[in-house]
Each structure stands twice: as structure tokens, then as C-alpha cells.
Enzyme design. Structure first.
Site, PDB file in Angstrom:
ATOM      1  N   LYS A   1      -3.695   2.935  -2.714  1.00 17.66           N
ATOM      2  CA  LYS A   1      -4.968   3.562  -3.032  1.00 17.66           C
ATOM      3  C   LYS A   1      -5.090   4.805  -2.156  1.00 17.66           C
ATOM      4  O   LYS A   1      -5.259   4.705  -0.945  1.00 17.66           O
ATOM      5  CB  LYS A   1      -6.131   2.607  -2.770  1.00 17.66           C
ATOM      6  CG  LYS A   1      -6.090   1.345  -3.617  1.00 17.66           C
ATOM      7  CD  LYS A   1      -7.132   0.339  -3.193  1.00 17.66           C
ATOM      8  CE  LYS A   1      -8.519   0.771  -3.594  1.00 17.66           C
ATOM      9  NZ  LYS A   1      -8.700   0.835  -5.053  1.00 17.66           N
TER      10      LYS A   1
ATOM     11  N   ASP B   1       0.827  -1.197   0.000  1.00 17.24           N
ATOM     12  CA  ASP B   1       0.000   0.000   0.000  1.00 17.24           C
ATOM     13  C   ASP B   1       0.865   1.252   0.000  1.00 17.24           C
ATOM     14  O   ASP B   1       2.055   1.218   0.336  1.00 17.24           O
ATOM     15  CB  ASP B   1      -0.903   0.032   1.236  1.00 17.24           C
ATOM     16  CG  ASP B   1      -2.089  -0.909   1.124  1.00 17.24           C
ATOM     17  OD1 ASP B   1      -2.321  -1.437   0.018  1.00 17.24           O
ATOM     18  OD2 ASP B   1      -2.785  -1.093   2.130  1.00 17.24           O
TER      19      ASP B   1
ATOM     20  N   MET C   1      -9.788   7.699   7.666  1.00 15.60           N
ATOM     21  CA  MET C   1     -10.063   8.257   6.331  1.00 15.60           C
ATOM     22  C   MET C   1     -11.221   9.248   6.367  1.00 15.60           C
ATOM     23  O   MET C   1     -12.093   9.257   5.501  1.00 15.60           O
ATOM     24  CB  MET C   1     -10.354   7.117   5.336  1.00 15.60           C
ATOM     25  CG  MET C   1      -9.211   6.130   5.187  1.00 15.60           C
ATOM     26  SD  MET C   1      -9.643   4.617   4.313  1.00 15.60           S
ATOM     27  CE  MET C   1     -10.617   3.758   5.569  1.00 15.60           C
TER      28      MET C   1
END
Length: 269
Positions: A73, A51, A188
Site C-alpha cells: 500500500k 508489503d 508517512m
């Protein structure tokens, strides 16, 4: 090799077999927060699919010849599609490689590790899950934030700030969320913080309730921003990745904020 590394090399770790995939949590960012099993996997893998949140210092622990494939991502930036990442894991395993899927934090804490493992299982690929220290636990400890404390809360709720479309999760029952726990830890959530704050206020949370934003947790660049729920939407250009914490555990930081002093001593001697 020092005696401790010799003991580690001789430890009875499970075999990382060719043709298998290990889904491994890399922790919040600092190499010292890797588990021993994660460190073992870094030394055994043929290829690492990692990641964006996996730090360069952690990737550097793998031998130089190990192939590294970026599969990060990040919101608002061109990113590999989840389906393509999973297909790649399957193809690499079918080539007989030992595939290390290295994910920031913990693979099963908003990391889509369950989805990837499910596809591996359906494809007949052997896999192992190696838990990691979540940024919502270990990362907050580096900011002097205990997610539970007997003087403030006996419950905590973990929430993701966006769904697979990149928007605030539509299925969330905000009134129920607001009542569920004194402390809410949001992953997030920076991009949609104004909307999340409004929904929590509308659901009954107090305007002056503490909000703490911890960016780049457990890294030398760690930044901590303290505000209130009503003031949070006015913040701009917040650093990411970040964890947002709502609740009174913020008041413990004045005693428990140990990491700032450690970084200062390390950088400035």
C-alpha cells in the site's frame, strides 16, 4: 551450511503450523535487521503476503518455491484495499497454508497489524505476532539519530502523517502534540509535510527547530536531508519512504553518523 546456520536451524523455534498466519516485522529494510524468528518464518512459510516496503533482499531469503504475493500500500498509487488483504490471509490459512504476512518495520507501529490480527482472531485463525525493528527506532540509528539522549530529551512522540483516508489526521490535537515531547518522529509524513509543519508552528514550535528527513533507512540508498521547521515546506521531490524527525537530537549526527562511511567503504572499497 556453516556452523552458525546449523545452530539456527536446530534452535527451539515455535512451530509454524499449517492453517496459521504469522504477522512478522521485516525491519527498516536491511536483511541484517531481521529477527531470528522472522528469518525462521521465511524458511517455513508456504506463502508470503508482503508489503511494498519489504526489500527484495529480504524476500530472497525465502526458498524459491515459496509463493510471494505483493500486498503493498503506497500513497498515490493503486493499492490493494485493507479489507481484501485481510480476506486473502484468512482464505489462504483456511486452505491449510502457513501464511507469512511480512510487514515493513514493526507490525504494530503504524502497520495495521492490530487490525489484521483482530480479524484473524474473529475468524478463528491461529496467529502469531513477531515484532520487528521499527524504522522510527532502528532506521534512525542508521542516520546517527538517537531518538532519546540525556542531553536533549527524556521523551519522544511517534506520529503518523496521514489517516486511513490519506489526509492529515483530523483527530490530532496539534497544540498538545507540540507540547508533549521535545522530539517528534513522524511516519508517512512527507506528502503532508507543509501542512504538518504549519500546524506545529501555529502550535508554538520554534521556526528554526531542526527537522531531519531519513529516506530509505538502513539501505545502501539511504538519504538524509537536514532543514528547519520553517524551511521544510519548501522542500520538493523528497524521496520516500521516509521518516521525519523534529527536534534537537539532530545535533548528535555530526558524531554518530556512522553508516555513510560504512556504505562508502563497501561500495568504493
Amino acid at each position: 551450511m556453516g556452523p552458525h546456520l546449523v545452530q539456527l536451524a536446530q534452535a527451539d523455534f515455535p512451530v509454524f503450523a499449517p492453517g496459521s498466519v504469522w504477522l512478522v516485522g521485516a525491519g527498516p529494510g536491511g536483511p541484517g535487521l531481521l529477527t531470528l524468528l522472522a528469518f525462521h518464518a521465511l524458511g517455513q512459510a508456504d506463502v508470503i503476503v508482503h508489503d511494498a516496503l519489504v526489500s527484495p533482499e529480504i524476500l530472497a531469503l525465502a526458498p524459491a518455491h515459496v509463493e510471494r504475493i505483493h500486498a503493498g500500500k503506497r500513497g498515490g498509487r493503486p493499492s490493494p484495499k485493507q479489507a481484501d488483504i485481510t480476506i486473502q490471509l484468512i482464505e489462504l490459512a483456511r486452505q491449510g497454508k502457513r501464511v507469512l504476512r511480512l510487514k515493513g518495520g514493526d507490525p504494530f507501529m503504524f502497520g495495521r497489524g492490530g487490525e489484521e490480527a483482530g480479524e484473524l482472531a474473529r475468524s478463528g485463525i491461529a496467529f502469531r505476532i513477531v515484532p520487528g525493528i521499527s524504522s522510527g527506532l532502528g532506521g534512525l540509528a542508521y542516520a546517527g539519530l538517537p531518538v532519546t539522549h540525556r542531553d536533549t530529551n527524556h521523551a519522544v512522540l511517534f506520529l503518523t502523517g496521514h489517516d486511513e483516508t490519506g489526509t492529515v489526521p483530523s483527530a490530532v490535537d496539534w497544540p498538545a502534540i507540540a507540547r508533549a515531547a521535545p522530539v517528534i518522529v513522524m511516519f508517512m509524513a512527507v506528502k503532508h509535510l507543509p501542512l504538518i509543519a504549519r500546524r506545529l508552528l501555529d502550535a508554538g514550535r520554534e521556526p528554526d527547530e531542526a527537522v531531519t528527513i531519513v529516506a530509505h533507512a538502513a539501505r545502501p540508498s539511504q538519504t538524509v536531508i537536514e532543514t528547519t521547521l520553517v524551511e521544510a515546506p519548501r522542500l520538493v521531490d523528497l524521496p520516500t519512504p521516509a521518516i521525519v524527525v523534529l527536534g534537537a537530537v539532530a545535533r548528535h549526527r555530526h558524531n554518530l553518523d556512522w553508516y555513510v562511511e560504512e556504505v562508502r567503504r563497501h561500495v568504493f572499497g
